[in-house]
Design an enzyme around this catalytic site. Structure first.
Site, PDB file in Angstrom:
ATOM      1  N   SER A 142      -4.397  -0.108  -2.444  1.00 55.35           N
ATOM      2  CA  SER A 142      -5.589  -0.309  -1.613  1.00 55.35           C
ATOM      3  C   SER A 142      -6.638   0.752  -1.910  1.00 55.35           C
ATOM      4  O   SER A 142      -6.312   1.830  -2.435  1.00 55.35           O
ATOM      5  CB  SER A 142      -5.192  -0.187  -0.125  1.00 55.35           C
ATOM      6  OG  SER A 142      -6.328  -0.203   0.707  1.00 55.35           O
ATOM      7  N   TYR A 155      -1.838   4.464   7.336  1.00 57.90           N
ATOM      8  CA  TYR A 155      -2.057   3.458   6.280  1.00 57.90           C
ATOM      9  C   TYR A 155      -2.425   4.179   4.979  1.00 57.90           C
ATOM     10  O   TYR A 155      -1.904   3.860   3.915  1.00 57.90           O
ATOM     11  CB  TYR A 155      -3.151   2.475   6.703  1.00 57.90           C
ATOM     12  CG  TYR A 155      -3.356   1.322   5.735  1.00 57.90           C
ATOM     13  CD1 TYR A 155      -2.322   0.427   5.442  1.00 57.90           C
ATOM     14  CD2 TYR A 155      -4.589   1.119   5.112  1.00 57.90           C
ATOM     15  CE1 TYR A 155      -2.519  -0.637   4.561  1.00 57.90           C
ATOM     16  CE2 TYR A 155      -4.790   0.056   4.238  1.00 57.90           C
ATOM     17  CZ  TYR A 155      -3.757  -0.818   3.956  1.00 57.90           C
ATOM     18  OH  TYR A 155      -3.953  -1.865   3.076  1.00 57.90           O
TER      19      TYR A 155
HETATM   20  N1  LIG Z   1      -7.038  -7.486   3.177  1.00 58.03           N
HETATM   21  C1  LIG Z   1      -7.502  -6.319   2.747  1.00 58.03           C
HETATM   22  O1  LIG Z   1      -8.634  -5.909   3.070  1.00 58.03           O
HETATM   23  C2  LIG Z   1      -6.664  -5.471   1.820  1.00 58.03           C
HETATM   24  C3  LIG Z   1      -7.278  -4.413   1.154  1.00 58.03           C
HETATM   25  C4  LIG Z   1      -6.510  -3.607   0.334  1.00 58.03           C
HETATM   26  C5  LIG Z   1      -5.179  -3.838   0.172  1.00 58.03           C
HETATM   27  N2  LIG Z   1      -4.592  -4.870   0.832  1.00 58.03           N
HETATM   28  C6  LIG Z   1      -3.151  -5.061   0.660  1.00 58.03           C
HETATM   29  O2  LIG Z   1      -2.908  -6.370   0.231  1.00 58.03           O
HETATM   30  C7  LIG Z   1      -1.566  -6.742   0.575  1.00 58.03           C
HETATM   31  C8  LIG Z   1      -1.568  -8.138   1.130  1.00 58.03           C
HETATM   32  O3  LIG Z   1      -2.279  -8.171   2.329  1.00 58.03           O
HETATM   33  P1  LIG Z   1      -3.293  -9.345   2.741  1.00 58.03           P
HETATM   34  O4  LIG Z   1      -4.620  -8.708   2.888  1.00 58.03           O
HETATM   35  O5  LIG Z   1      -3.130 -10.500   1.880  1.00 58.03           O
HETATM   36  O6  LIG Z   1      -2.792  -9.620   4.247  1.00 58.03           O
HETATM   37  P2  LIG Z   1      -1.914 -10.778   4.895  1.00 58.03           P
HETATM   38  O7  LIG Z   1      -2.594 -12.087   4.734  1.00 58.03           O
HETATM   39  O8  LIG Z   1      -1.579 -10.311   6.264  1.00 58.03           O
HETATM   40  O9  LIG Z   1      -0.612 -10.793   3.978  1.00 58.03           O
HETATM   41  C9  LIG Z   1       0.428  -9.865   4.134  1.00 58.03           C
HETATM   42  C10 LIG Z   1       1.693 -10.489   3.582  1.00 58.03           C
HETATM   43  O10 LIG Z   1       2.745  -9.535   3.670  1.00 58.03           O
HETATM   44  C11 LIG Z   1       3.879 -10.187   4.175  1.00 58.03           C
HETATM   45  N3  LIG Z   1       4.758  -9.254   4.853  1.00 58.03           N
HETATM   46  C12 LIG Z   1       4.457  -8.384   5.841  1.00 58.03           C
HETATM   47  N4  LIG Z   1       5.574  -7.721   6.236  1.00 58.03           N
HETATM   48  C13 LIG Z   1       6.598  -8.194   5.465  1.00 58.03           C
HETATM   49  C14 LIG Z   1       7.972  -7.909   5.392  1.00 58.03           C
HETATM   50  N5  LIG Z   1       8.561  -7.000   6.188  1.00 58.03           N
HETATM   51  N6  LIG Z   1       8.724  -8.588   4.499  1.00 58.03           N
HETATM   52  C15 LIG Z   1       8.151  -9.510   3.683  1.00 58.03           C
HETATM   53  N7  LIG Z   1       6.851  -9.816   3.702  1.00 58.03           N
HETATM   54  C16 LIG Z   1       6.089  -9.162   4.587  1.00 58.03           C
HETATM   55  C17 LIG Z   1       3.352 -11.264   5.112  1.00 58.03           C
HETATM   56  O11 LIG Z   1       4.275 -12.333   5.199  1.00 58.03           O
HETATM   57  P3  LIG Z   1       5.238 -12.644   6.448  1.00 58.03           P
HETATM   58  O12 LIG Z   1       4.521 -12.218   7.694  1.00 58.03           O
HETATM   59  O13 LIG Z   1       5.438 -14.122   6.338  1.00 58.03           O
HETATM   60  O14 LIG Z   1       6.479 -11.871   6.159  1.00 58.03           O
HETATM   61  C18 LIG Z   1       2.120 -11.716   4.352  1.00 58.03           C
HETATM   62  O15 LIG Z   1       2.447 -12.725   3.440  1.00 58.03           O
HETATM   63  C19 LIG Z   1      -1.079  -5.654   1.533  1.00 58.03           C
HETATM   64  O16 LIG Z   1      -0.204  -4.782   0.837  1.00 58.03           O
HETATM   65  C20 LIG Z   1      -2.347  -4.922   1.933  1.00 58.03           C
HETATM   66  O17 LIG Z   1      -2.109  -3.580   2.268  1.00 58.03           O
HETATM   67  C21 LIG Z   1      -5.305  -5.704   1.636  1.00 58.03           C
END
Ligand SMILES: NC(=O)c1ccc[n+]([C@@H]2O[C@H](COP(=O)([O-])OP(=O)(O)OC[C@H]3O[C@@H](n4cnc5c(N)ncnc54)[C@H](OP(=O)(O)O)[C@@H]3O)[C@@H](O)[C@H]2O)c1
Length: 247
Positions: A142, A155
């Site tokens: 991130s 975070y």
């Molecule tokens: N959105 C942003 O602005 C942003 C920016 C920088 C980095 N990121 C990173 O991108 C990644 C994906 O996030 P996203 O933005 O796509 O958010 P999201 O839509 O909330 O996706 C998060 C995913 O992680 C899974 N997850 C959470 N806890 C888990 C666990 N214990 N075991 C297995 N799966 C788990 C969730 O699936 P289930 O709930 O079905 O398990 C979901 O599929 C994260 O690492 C986040 O830190 C996001």
């Protein structure tokens, strides 16, 4: 369907929404067979149907990445079902923002267990097969591994840990042909913020992002695809991608 990843197998954690879901789409469209892992197996089943209708080979794995034994079993299951593993996308993550003072420390445990321990367990379990195949590990880190802000300390700590772990891993495996890629997105429009339990932090970030054109999950999936389809002698070690409007 393009065939640049034909014959390759990818495992994507957190494939049930957001960046993981879009990445599974992109990898499958490029010809990879894809193992989809997350806790919400119903969401993964929907995605499986979608991808299979486009001709992809897909496996659904209900998985909580914080459970080390389940992680090992998931990797074994992907190998049994899809035959090999070439690409691991460690994407599962949580962003439970809030100040350190008076924090609900269960948020800290959930975040560190998922973002850090889960990613390390997955890497550890998949590494022997990835070394065998000269594979690629993609860590969805991130902007929080680079830019620190108030209300984001834990975070930040989790994503700094991801980057530190990944650089150490890179040094250990790169000469054996394994590529370690770190992708650092800025604000992406996903469900990530929905899970914040500290109401003022949730309100503040919701208000902040409403003023910008956010990245879309597909933008990050494109970055993953770029890295994993680079020629084997070239490793895209790091991609930092921010919304144009995010100063
Ligand atoms: N959105 C942003 O602005 C942003 C920016 C920088 C980095 N990121 C990173 O991108 C990644 C994906 O996030 P996203 O933005 O796509 O958010 P999201 O839509 O909330 O996706 C998060 C995913 O992680 C899974 N997850 C959470 N806890 C888990 C666990 N214990 N075991 C297995 N799966 C788990 C969730 O699936 P289930 O709930 O079905 O398990 C979901 O599929 C994260 O690492 C986040 O830190 C996001």
């Amino acid at each position: 369907m393009s065939s640049s990843l034909e014959g390759k197998v990818a495992l994507v954690t957190g494939a049930s929404s957001g960046i993981g879901r879009a990445t599974a789409h992109a990898l499958a469209a490029a010809g990879a067979s894809v193992a989809l892992a997350a806790r919400r197996a119903d969401r993964l089943e929907e995605l499986r149907v979608e991808l299979e209708s486009k001709g992809a080979t897909v496996q659904v794995i209900g998985l909580d990445v914080t459970d080390e034994q389940a992680v090992a079993a998931a990797v074994r299951s992907a190998l049994d079902t899809l035959g090999r593993l070439d690409i691991l996308v460690n994407n599962a993550g949580l962003m439970l923002l809030g100040p350190v003072e008076d924090a609900d420390t269960t948020d800290w445990t959930r975040m560190m267990d998922t973002n850090v321990m889960g990613l390390m367990y997955m890497t550890h379990a998949a590494l022997p097969e990835l070394i065998r195949n000269q594979g690629t590990i993609v860590q969805i880190s991130s902007i929080a591994a680079r830019v620190v802000g108030r209300g984001s300390a834990v975070y930040n700590a989790s994503k700094f840990a991801v980057n530190g772990f990944s650089e150490g891993l890179r040094q250990e495996v790169t000469e054996r042909g394994v590529r370690v890629v770190v992708i650092e997105p800025g604000t992406v429009e996903t469900e990530l913020r929905d899970h914040i339990t500290h109401a003022p932090s949730k309100a503040a970030i919701t208000e902040r992002v409403a003023r910008i054109r956010q990245l879309q999950s597909e933008d990050i999936a494109d970055a993953v695809l770029y890295a994993v389809t680079a020629p084997p002698h070239a490793t895209v070690n790091e991609i930092f991608i921010r919304p144009t409007d995010q100063a």
